[in-house]
Design a protein around this motif. Structure first.
Motif, PDB file in Angstrom:
ATOM      1  N   THR A  31       0.839  -1.199   0.000  1.00  0.00           N
ATOM      2  CA  THR A  31       0.000   0.000   0.000  1.00  0.00           C
ATOM      3  C   THR A  31       0.874   1.248   0.000  1.00  0.00           C
ATOM      4  OG1 THR A  31      -1.801  -1.126   1.168  1.00  0.00           O
ATOM      5  CG2 THR A  31      -1.783   1.281   1.270  1.00  0.00           C
ATOM      6  N   CYS A  32       1.897   1.240   0.824  1.00  0.00           N
ATOM      7  CA  CYS A  32       2.813   2.373   0.900  1.00  0.00           C
ATOM      8  C   CYS A  32       3.492   2.604  -0.450  1.00  0.00           C
ATOM      9  CB  CYS A  32       3.847   2.134   2.005  1.00  0.00           C
ATOM     10  SG  CYS A  32       4.923   3.558   2.316  1.00  0.00           S
ATOM     11  N   VAL A  33       3.978   1.544  -1.067  1.00  0.00           N
ATOM     12  CA  VAL A  33       4.651   1.659  -2.365  1.00  0.00           C
ATOM     13  C   VAL A  33       3.661   2.154  -3.431  1.00  0.00           C
ATOM     14  CG1 VAL A  33       5.784   0.352  -4.213  1.00  0.00           C
ATOM     15  CG2 VAL A  33       6.449  -0.024  -1.822  1.00  0.00           C
ATOM     16  N   ALA A  34       2.448   1.619  -3.436  1.00  0.00           N
ATOM     17  CA  ALA A  34       1.440   2.052  -4.407  1.00  0.00           C
ATOM     18  C   ALA A  34       1.139   3.542  -4.246  1.00  0.00           C
ATOM     19  CB  ALA A  34       0.157   1.233  -4.252  1.00  0.00           C
ATOM     20  N   ASN A  35       1.030   4.009  -3.009  1.00  0.00           N
ATOM     21  CA  ASN A  35       0.757   5.423  -2.767  1.00  0.00           C
ATOM     22  C   ASN A  35       1.968   6.288  -3.107  1.00  0.00           C
ATOM     23  OD1 ASN A  35      -1.766   4.736  -1.907  1.00  0.00           O
ATOM     24  ND2 ASN A  35      -1.375   5.072   0.244  1.00  0.00           N
ATOM     25  N   ALA A  36       3.160   5.822  -2.753  1.00  0.00           N
ATOM     26  CA  ALA A  36       4.370   6.602  -3.000  1.00  0.00           C
ATOM     27  C   ALA A  36       4.625   6.781  -4.488  1.00  0.00           C
ATOM     28  CB  ALA A  36       5.571   5.929  -2.339  1.00  0.00           C
ATOM     29  N   TYR A  37       4.287   5.782  -5.277  1.00  0.00           N
ATOM     30  CA  TYR A  37       4.594   5.807  -6.704  1.00  0.00           C
ATOM     31  C   TYR A  37       3.340   5.895  -7.568  1.00  0.00           C
ATOM     32  CZ  TYR A  37       9.181   4.755  -4.979  1.00  0.00           C
ATOM     33  OH  TYR A  37      10.363   4.825  -4.304  1.00  0.00           O
ATOM     34  N   ASP A  51      15.222  16.779  -6.351  1.00  0.00           N
ATOM     35  CA  ASP A  51      13.892  16.410  -5.836  1.00  0.00           C
ATOM     36  C   ASP A  51      13.789  14.962  -5.361  1.00  0.00           C
ATOM     37  OD1 ASP A  51      12.919  19.000  -6.377  1.00  0.00           O
ATOM     38  OD2 ASP A  51      12.509  18.438  -8.462  1.00  0.00           O
ATOM     39  N   VAL A  52      14.869  14.397  -4.851  1.00  0.00           N
ATOM     40  CA  VAL A  52      14.819  13.037  -4.314  1.00  0.00           C
ATOM     41  C   VAL A  52      13.955  13.046  -3.050  1.00  0.00           C
ATOM     42  CG1 VAL A  52      16.967  13.243  -2.967  1.00  0.00           C
ATOM     43  CG2 VAL A  52      16.190  10.995  -3.720  1.00  0.00           C
ATOM     44  N   ARG A  53      13.089  12.026  -2.910  1.00  0.00           N
ATOM     45  CA  ARG A  53      12.143  12.003  -1.790  1.00  0.00           C
ATOM     46  C   ARG A  53      12.368  10.821  -0.841  1.00  0.00           C
ATOM     47  NH1 ARG A  53       7.821  12.131  -5.904  1.00  0.00           N
ATOM     48  NH2 ARG A  53       7.225  10.232  -4.869  1.00  0.00           N
ATOM     49  N   PHE A  54      13.089   9.807  -1.243  1.00  0.00           N
ATOM     50  CA  PHE A  54      13.349   8.629  -0.417  1.00  0.00           C
ATOM     51  C   PHE A  54      12.063   7.909  -0.016  1.00  0.00           C
ATOM     52  CE2 PHE A  54      16.926  11.521   0.387  1.00  0.00           C
ATOM     53  CZ  PHE A  54      17.978  10.725  -0.023  1.00  0.00           C
ATOM     54  N   ASP A  55      11.075   7.880  -0.909  1.00  0.00           N
ATOM     55  CA  ASP A  55       9.785   7.267  -0.577  1.00  0.00           C
ATOM     56  C   ASP A  55       9.902   5.776  -0.279  1.00  0.00           C
ATOM     57  OD1 ASP A  55       8.321   9.587  -0.689  1.00  0.00           O
ATOM     58  OD2 ASP A  55       7.759   9.335  -2.785  1.00  0.00           O
ATOM     59  N   LEU A  59      -1.516   5.466   8.918  1.00  0.00           N
ATOM     60  CA  LEU A  59      -0.137   5.042   9.137  1.00  0.00           C
ATOM     61  C   LEU A  59       0.719   5.280   7.895  1.00  0.00           C
ATOM     62  CD1 LEU A  59       1.863   3.773  11.128  1.00  0.00           C
ATOM     63  CD2 LEU A  59       1.109   1.524  10.311  1.00  0.00           C
ATOM     64  N   VAL A  60       0.226   4.895   6.728  1.00  0.00           N
ATOM     65  CA  VAL A  60       0.976   5.088   5.481  1.00  0.00           C
ATOM     66  C   VAL A  60       1.214   6.576   5.240  1.00  0.00           C
ATOM     67  CG1 VAL A  60       0.850   4.879   2.957  1.00  0.00           C
ATOM     68  CG2 VAL A  60       0.280   2.914   4.406  1.00  0.00           C
ATOM     69  N   ASP A  61       0.176   7.381   5.382  1.00  0.00           N
ATOM     70  CA  ASP A  61       0.322   8.826   5.162  1.00  0.00           C
ATOM     71  C   ASP A  61       1.341   9.440   6.125  1.00  0.00           C
ATOM     72  OD1 ASP A  61      -1.552   8.668   3.136  1.00  0.00           O
ATOM     73  OD2 ASP A  61      -3.169   9.630   4.290  1.00  0.00           O
ATOM     74  N   SER A  62       1.346   8.973   7.374  1.00  0.00           N
ATOM     75  CA  SER A  62       2.270   9.550   8.353  1.00  0.00           C
ATOM     76  C   SER A  62       3.732   9.287   8.004  1.00  0.00           C
ATOM     77  CB  SER A  62       1.954   9.034   9.768  1.00  0.00           C
ATOM     78  OG  SER A  62       2.386   7.696   9.938  1.00  0.00           O
ATOM     79  N   TYR A  63       4.004   8.185   7.319  1.00  0.00           N
ATOM     80  CA  TYR A  63       5.379   7.897   6.896  1.00  0.00           C
ATOM     81  C   TYR A  63       5.729   8.599   5.591  1.00  0.00           C
ATOM     82  CZ  TYR A  63       6.879   4.807  10.574  1.00  0.00           C
ATOM     83  OH  TYR A  63       7.285   4.319  11.794  1.00  0.00           O
ATOM     84  N   LEU A 111      12.438   4.215   0.977  1.00  0.00           N
ATOM     85  CA  LEU A 111      13.039   4.117   2.311  1.00  0.00           C
ATOM     86  C   LEU A 111      12.000   4.389   3.396  1.00  0.00           C
ATOM     87  CD1 LEU A 111      15.582   3.636   3.966  1.00  0.00           C
ATOM     88  CD2 LEU A 111      16.156   6.049   3.661  1.00  0.00           C
ATOM     89  N   LYS A 112      11.115   5.335   3.153  1.00  0.00           N
ATOM     90  CA  LYS A 112      10.029   5.617   4.103  1.00  0.00           C
ATOM     91  C   LYS A 112       9.132   4.385   4.260  1.00  0.00           C
ATOM     92  CE  LYS A 112       9.939  10.445   2.689  1.00  0.00           C
ATOM     93  NZ  LYS A 112       9.162  11.470   1.968  1.00  0.00           N
ATOM     94  N   CYS A 113       8.837   3.731   3.146  1.00  0.00           N
ATOM     95  CA  CYS A 113       7.991   2.533   3.194  1.00  0.00           C
ATOM     96  C   CYS A 113       8.689   1.405   3.946  1.00  0.00           C
ATOM     97  CB  CYS A 113       7.616   2.087   1.781  1.00  0.00           C
ATOM     98  SG  CYS A 113       6.477   3.217   0.925  1.00  0.00           S
ATOM     99  N   LEU A 114       9.989   1.264   3.751  1.00  0.00           N
ATOM    100  CA  LEU A 114      10.730   0.247   4.502  1.00  0.00           C
ATOM    101  C   LEU A 114      10.746   0.577   5.988  1.00  0.00           C
ATOM    102  CD1 LEU A 114      13.742  -0.467   2.138  1.00  0.00           C
ATOM    103  CD2 LEU A 114      11.829  -1.987   2.657  1.00  0.00           C
ATOM    104  N   ASP A 115      10.929   1.845   6.333  1.00  0.00           N
ATOM    105  CA  ASP A 115      10.885   2.234   7.747  1.00  0.00           C
ATOM    106  C   ASP A 115       9.521   1.937   8.353  1.00  0.00           C
ATOM    107  OD1 ASP A 115      13.515   3.016   7.673  1.00  0.00           O
ATOM    108  OD2 ASP A 115      13.090   5.172   7.617  1.00  0.00           O
TER     109      ASP A 115
END
Length: 147
Positions: free
Chosen positions: A49-55, A110-114, A90-94, A116-120
């Motif tokens: 879910t985090c990856v889908a939202n990030a990308y 413009d690197v965002r490290f999304d 939870l996903v939005d907070s990361y 890495l956020k999902c892994l954290d």
């Protein structure tokens, strides 16, 4: 495995179809999620879910991750009334975190490290707590009831 019969497909036609598929692609395999515990599938679903939202602006990545979320939902027992709001929060907070790396940023604009956020998020105590709160029979596996 649940089979939904459509269009009058017979058992023999299904067997023929499966044997042709197997013959065409001997590398064909099934996802392992059905053999993993519900708690692990829930965490995997949150990561996807985090990856889908990030990308979401990269259609291929978002479709692939979103499809994985849908599949994982089928193999996981969890509180479906409370989970959607808890997952989104939870996903939005990361994903709103502002990660900073002074060595990378001059090289990549413009690197965002999304990811890495999902892994954290995946390794967080918050996800552990949410899993304990929302997953039903956390050590139970989908294939225990659906073989």
């Amino acid at each position: 495995m649940n089979i939904i019969w459509r269009g009058g497909l017979t058992v023999s036609a299904l067997a023929l179809y499966l044997s042709v598929c197997h013959a065409q692609n001997s590398q064909f395999s099934f996802p392992g999620a059905g053999a993993r515990p519900h708690a692990q599938n829930y965490k995997d679903m949150i990561l996807a879910t985090c990856v889908a939202n990030a990308y979401q602006n990269d259609k291929s990545a978002a479709i692939d991750a979103g499809s994985s979320v849908s599949a994982l939902r089928d193999w996981t027992e969890y509180d479906m009334e409370r989970a959607p709001v808890a997952i989104k929060s939870l996903v939005d907070s990361y994903l709103v975190r502002n990660y900073h790396n002074p060595l990378v940023e001059p090289e990549i604009k413009d690197v965002r490290f999304d990811f890495l956020k999902c892994l954290d998020l995946y390794h967080s105590s918050e996800l552990d707590e949410q899993t304990k709160d929302l997953v039903i029979n956390p050590e139970h596996k989908y294939r225990q009831d659906n073989q």
